[in-house]
Design a protein around this motif. Sequence first.
Motif, PDB file in Angstrom:
ATOM      1  N   UNK A  55       0.609  -1.318  -0.047  1.00 16.64           N
ATOM      2  CA  UNK A  55       0.087   0.017  -0.038  1.00 16.64           C
ATOM      3  C   UNK A  55       0.841   1.164  -0.028  1.00 16.64           C
ATOM      4  N   UNK A  56       2.179   1.024   0.224  1.00 15.92           N
ATOM      5  CA  UNK A  56       3.068   2.424  -0.008  1.00 15.92           C
ATOM      6  C   UNK A  56       4.295   2.147  -0.674  1.00 15.92           C
ATOM      7  N   UNK A  57       4.180   2.131  -1.857  1.00 13.32           N
ATOM      8  CA  UNK A  57       5.372   1.868  -2.836  1.00 13.32           C
ATOM      9  C   UNK A  57       6.438   3.156  -2.799  1.00 13.32           C
ATOM     10  N   UNK A  58       7.454   2.912  -2.604  1.00 19.09           N
ATOM     11  CA  UNK A  58       8.385   4.138  -2.427  1.00 19.09           C
ATOM     12  C   UNK A  58       9.367   4.139  -3.822  1.00 19.09           C
ATOM     13  N   UNK A  59       9.369   5.168  -4.462  1.00 17.38           N
ATOM     14  CA  UNK A  59      10.277   5.224  -5.519  1.00 17.38           C
ATOM     15  C   UNK A  59      11.693   6.070  -5.191  1.00 17.38           C
ATOM     16  N   UNK A  60      12.765   5.577  -5.564  1.00 18.11           N
ATOM     17  CA  UNK A  60      14.025   6.099  -5.107  1.00 18.11           C
ATOM     18  C   UNK A  60      14.826   6.484  -6.462  1.00 18.11           C
ATOM     19  N   UNK A  61      15.469   7.572  -6.405  1.00 14.76           N
ATOM     20  CA  UNK A  61      16.119   8.221  -7.434  1.00 14.76           C
ATOM     21  C   UNK A  61      17.489   8.925  -6.618  1.00 14.76           C
ATOM     22  N   UNK A  62      18.724   8.954  -7.716  1.00 10.28           N
ATOM     23  CA  UNK A  62      19.893   9.572  -7.086  1.00 10.28           C
ATOM     24  C   UNK A  62      20.331  10.715  -8.073  1.00 10.28           C
ATOM     25  N   UNK A  63      20.458  11.895  -7.519  1.00 11.52           N
ATOM     26  CA  UNK A  63      20.646  13.124  -8.108  1.00 11.52           C
ATOM     27  C   UNK A  63      22.172  13.435  -7.783  1.00 11.52           C
ATOM     28  N   UNK A  64      23.105  13.746  -8.737  1.00 12.24           N
ATOM     29  CA  UNK A  64      24.404  14.307  -8.487  1.00 12.24           C
ATOM     30  C   UNK A  64      24.549  15.702  -9.041  1.00 12.24           C
ATOM     31  N   UNK A  65      25.723  16.563  -8.536  1.00  8.42           N
ATOM     32  CA  UNK A  65      25.562  17.799  -8.750  1.00  8.42           C
ATOM     33  C   UNK A  65      27.124  17.678  -9.665  1.00  8.42           C
ATOM     34  N   UNK A 148      13.835  10.003  -2.270  1.00 11.36           N
ATOM     35  CA  UNK A 148      12.674   9.032  -1.840  1.00 11.36           C
ATOM     36  C   UNK A 148      11.401   9.537  -2.127  1.00 11.36           C
ATOM     37  N   UNK A 149      10.511   9.105  -2.551  1.00 10.31           N
ATOM     38  CA  UNK A 149       9.254   9.556  -2.918  1.00 10.31           C
ATOM     39  C   UNK A 149       7.976   8.553  -2.469  1.00 10.31           C
ATOM     40  N   UNK A 150       7.037   9.049  -1.869  1.00 16.90           N
ATOM     41  CA  UNK A 150       5.835   8.004  -1.349  1.00 16.90           C
ATOM     42  C   UNK A 150       4.561   8.869  -1.884  1.00 16.90           C
ATOM     43  N   UNK A 151       3.675   8.057  -2.208  1.00 16.63           N
ATOM     44  CA  UNK A 151       2.213   8.607  -2.575  1.00 16.63           C
ATOM     45  C   UNK A 151       1.156   8.707  -1.345  1.00 16.63           C
ATOM     46  N   UNK A 152       1.913   8.327  -0.393  1.00 19.68           N
ATOM     47  CA  UNK A 152       1.082   8.394   0.826  1.00 19.68           C
ATOM     48  C   UNK A 152       1.734   9.578   1.877  1.00 19.68           C
ATOM     49  N   UNK A 153       0.565  10.512   2.239  1.00 20.11           N
ATOM     50  CA  UNK A 153       1.169  11.366   3.280  1.00 20.11           C
ATOM     51  C   UNK A 153       1.508  10.697   4.430  1.00 20.11           C
ATOM     52  N   UNK A 154       2.777  11.046   4.938  1.00 20.44           N
ATOM     53  CA  UNK A 154       3.464  10.676   6.279  1.00 20.44           C
ATOM     54  C   UNK A 154       3.849   9.006   6.024  1.00 20.44           C
ATOM     55  N   UNK A 155       4.303   9.150   4.722  1.00 18.82           N
ATOM     56  CA  UNK A 155       4.781   7.641   4.200  1.00 18.82           C
ATOM     57  C   UNK A 155       5.864   7.137   4.481  1.00 18.82           C
ATOM     58  N   UNK A 156       6.724   7.904   5.278  1.00 18.93           N
ATOM     59  CA  UNK A 156       8.214   7.601   5.993  1.00 18.93           C
ATOM     60  C   UNK A 156       7.930   7.744   7.331  1.00 18.93           C
ATOM     61  N   UNK A 157       8.386   6.352   8.157  1.00 22.84           N
ATOM     62  CA  UNK A 157       8.470   6.411   9.524  1.00 22.84           C
ATOM     63  C   UNK A 157       9.800   6.995   9.783  1.00 22.84           C
ATOM     64  N   UNK A 158       9.961   7.157  11.288  1.00 18.67           N
ATOM     65  CA  UNK A 158      11.318   7.308  11.937  1.00 18.67           C
ATOM     66  C   UNK A 158      12.148   6.228  11.512  1.00 18.67           C
ATOM     67  N   UNK A 159      11.657   4.999  11.615  1.00 15.17           N
ATOM     68  CA  UNK A 159      12.663   3.860  11.245  1.00 15.17           C
ATOM     69  C   UNK A 159      13.065   3.824   9.892  1.00 15.17           C
TER      70      UNK A 159
END
Length: 257
Positions: A55-65, A148-159
């Motif tokens: 129910x909470x798929x996270x999308x991850x990307x890496x950006x460099x300068x 890291x992107x989530x489609x759910x509000x408060x989709x990231x816990x402290x863990x």
Amino acid sequence: MTGNGGQAQEPDGLAEAADANPEHSFQQMVLESRDIKDFLAELALLAASRLSTPGNRVHAGVTVLRRKKPEAVAASDAAATALDELQNGFGDGPCLTALRRRTAILVPDLSAESRWTPYVQTAMEHGVAAILAVPLDLAGDAEAVLNLYSGCSHGFSWEDITTAEAFAAQAASSLRLILRIAQLSDARNDLSVAMQSRTVIDMALGAVMAQNRCDRDTAFGILTRASSTRNVKLREVAATVIASISGEEHITTHFDE
């Protein structure tokens, strides 16, 4: 942004390895990655897989300068690539702020966020509800951030935050090793080229000394004048001299591999 259902693709069992021994997992990634971009792609896949839940798929990307311009270089999927490029296009946002300030930034609910208004509004239109950005400490060798992107509000816990920061720390340590190896390889190649050039020039000096019955300084003056007149590198002039005597078009040295 894609729907929340489903899990991010797992990078060939590395997610399980990371749970058991994160340090070993990143060491394995260093050994198996073809280059830095490949390593970062594995990092994005690993982070997305580890942080995604039903129910909470996270999308991850890496950006460099690079040359002071952000560039999306790796992602867990096409959605993450699009989201990174979207933020880079605005030139501002939580991920770029984390990159510049070198500190982790959590936006638990984009609908309640007052910063980066133009970007935030557009990100919400793409289905993003929460963002976590963790910079990679590369000790001045480069600058990068894990997005890291989530489609759910408060989709990231402290863990999740702790896990992401641990991933970033381990990845940064491994990246510093990769960058140092690359620097040593470049230095070795530069030294090899320099030694090859010196050998070819020495061979040409000997030929000019024999033909003109002159000393080394005079022969060197002849070669440098030819280099300046023709506007070509000294090594190329030296190679031409040797080729005219030996008849060989490609001049090899003891240092050629």
